[in-house]
Design a protein around this motif. Structure first.
Motif, PDB file in Angstrom:
ATOM      1  N   ASP A 291      -0.796  -2.616  -4.504  1.00 51.20           N
ATOM      2  CA  ASP A 291      -0.938  -1.162  -4.473  1.00 51.20           C
ATOM      3  C   ASP A 291       0.404  -0.436  -4.367  1.00 51.20           C
ATOM      4  O   ASP A 291       0.558   0.505  -3.592  1.00 51.20           O
TER       5      ASP A 291
ATOM      6  N   ASP B  30       0.801  -1.229   0.000  1.00 47.33           N
ATOM      7  CA  ASP B  30       0.000   0.000   0.000  1.00 47.33           C
ATOM      8  C   ASP B  30       0.835   1.280   0.000  1.00 47.33           C
ATOM      9  O   ASP B  30       0.698   2.137   0.862  1.00 47.33           O
TER      10      ASP B  30
ATOM     11  N   HIS C  84      -4.404  -0.909   5.925  1.00 45.40           N
ATOM     12  CA  HIS C  84      -3.556   0.242   6.226  1.00 45.40           C
ATOM     13  C   HIS C  84      -3.064   0.366   7.673  1.00 45.40           C
ATOM     14  O   HIS C  84      -2.109   1.088   7.920  1.00 45.40           O
TER      15      HIS C  84
ATOM     16  N   ASP D  46       0.015   1.178   5.505  1.00 44.88           N
ATOM     17  CA  ASP D  46       0.239   1.918   4.271  1.00 44.88           C
ATOM     18  C   ASP D  46       1.463   2.808   4.465  1.00 44.88           C
ATOM     19  O   ASP D  46       2.010   2.892   5.569  1.00 44.88           O
TER      20      ASP D  46
END
Length: 259
Positions: free
Chosen positions: A53, A20, A215, A234
Motif C-alpha cells: 500500500d 500503508d 494501521h 499507517d
C-alpha cells in the motif's frame, strides 16, 4: 513462503520496513511528508522495504507517469541511486503494481510473505485477518496470475472504471465489517509464526513477525509462540512508525520523524 532475495538476505547495513502510505492526489501533504523522509533516511540503512500500500490505488502502468505517483517513484529511484536498495511488497490497494514497472525505477518486487534470515517473516498483513472470509476469497481470485495478466491487457480507462467501482464497493464493505474482522487474529498470527499454509517452510517456526495493514503500531512479545510481533503504523502527516533491523537481526520500532 518465499525466501528473501540474496541481496536482501546478505545485507551489510540496517533494514527499514514501512507500510500503508496510501499516497495519491487526494492527500498532497502526505506525499510531501514521504518525499522528505526519502531525503532523510539515516546513515547505516542499506535496504528499504515497503510492505504494501505505497499507493492508495493502482490499476495500470500509465499511473507511473501521473502525479503524485511519478514523483514518489522518482524519489525512490533517487534513494536507490544513493546506494540504498528499495523493495516493494504488494498490498491490498496496489497489488496490481507490476514488477516491470517497479524495475523501471530501480525498485525490486518482494513477494508476500517473505522470510529473512534469523526467522524474520515480512508480510503485508491482510493474510492474517482470517475472520474476513469474503475478502480472503476475493484476494485469491483477483491475484491469480492469469487474471492479472488478462486485466493488464485492458485499456487504462476501462481498468480505471473497474478500480473505482471496486474502491466504492470496498468502502461499503468496510462499513459492514466488525473491528475483529479487520484485525490480525490470534489464529492468523499463530499460523504465520508456526509456518502454516502460505507461511510454510522448513525454517518454521519463526522468531519475528512483521506486518502492516491494520494501521496501529504494536510491539509485543508472544510467549505462547516463543516469538515477537511488530506492527507498522499507517502514515499520517505527523509521520509514521517503522521498523529498523540491524544486519545481525536485532529489531525495534522507529518513529519518523525521530522523537
Amino acid at each position: 513462503m518465499h525466501l528473501a532475495p540474496a541481496a536482501l538476505a546478505q545485507r551489510q547495513g540496517d533494514l527499514f520496513c514501512l507500510s500503508d502510505l496510501h499516497l495519491g492526489p487526494q492527500r498532497p501533504e502526505l506525499t510531501e511528508r514521504f518525499l522528505r523522509f526519502c531525503q532523510e533516511i539515516p546513515a547505516g540503512v542499506s535496504d528499504l522495504c515497503i510492505l504494501g500500500d505505497l499507493f492508495d490505488f493502482w490499476v495500470h502502468r500509465a499511473q507511473a507517469q501521473e502525479e503524485p505517483q511519478n514523483c514518489v517513484l522518482r524519489a525512490l529511484q533517487a534513494v536507490r541511486a544513493e546506494g540504498i536498495r528499495v523493495w516493494l511488497m504488494p498490498g491490498n490497494r496496489d497489488f496490481a503494481l507490476a514488477p516491470s514497472v517497479l524495475a523501471e525505477f530501480g525498485i525490486a518486487a518482494l513477494p508476500d510473505p517473505t522470510l529473512l534470515p534469523g526467522g524474520i517473516v515480512l508480510t503485508h498483513g491482510d493474510l492474517l485477518c482470517t475472520q474476513d472470509h469474503r475478502y480472503l476469497r476475493f484476494r485469491r481470485i483477483i491475484r491469480n496470475p492469469l487474471l492479472l495478466r488478462l486485466l493488464r491487457t485492458l485499456p487504462y480507462s476501462v481498468l480505471l472504471g473497474i478500480g473505482r467501482r471496486l474502491r466504492r464497493s470496498s468502502q461499503k464493505e468496510l462499513q459492514k465489517k466488525t473491528f475483529t474482522m479487520m484485525q490480525a487474529t490470534d489464529n492468523g498470527i499463530a499460523m504465520a509464526i508456526r509456518g502454516e499454509g502460505v507461511f510454510a517452510s522448513s525454517s518454521a517456526p519463526y522468531r519475528i513477525l512483521v506486518h502492516g495493514h491494520t494501521h496501529q503500531a504494536i510491539d509485543e512479545d508472544l510467549p505462547a509462540l516463543n516469538a515477537h510481533r511488530f506492527v507498522l503504523s499507517d502514515w499520517q502527516t505527523t509521520g509514521a512508525t517503522l521498523l529498523r533491523c540491524s544486519a545481525t537481526g536485532e529489531c525495534a520500532l522507529w518513529h519518523y520523524p525521530p522523537r
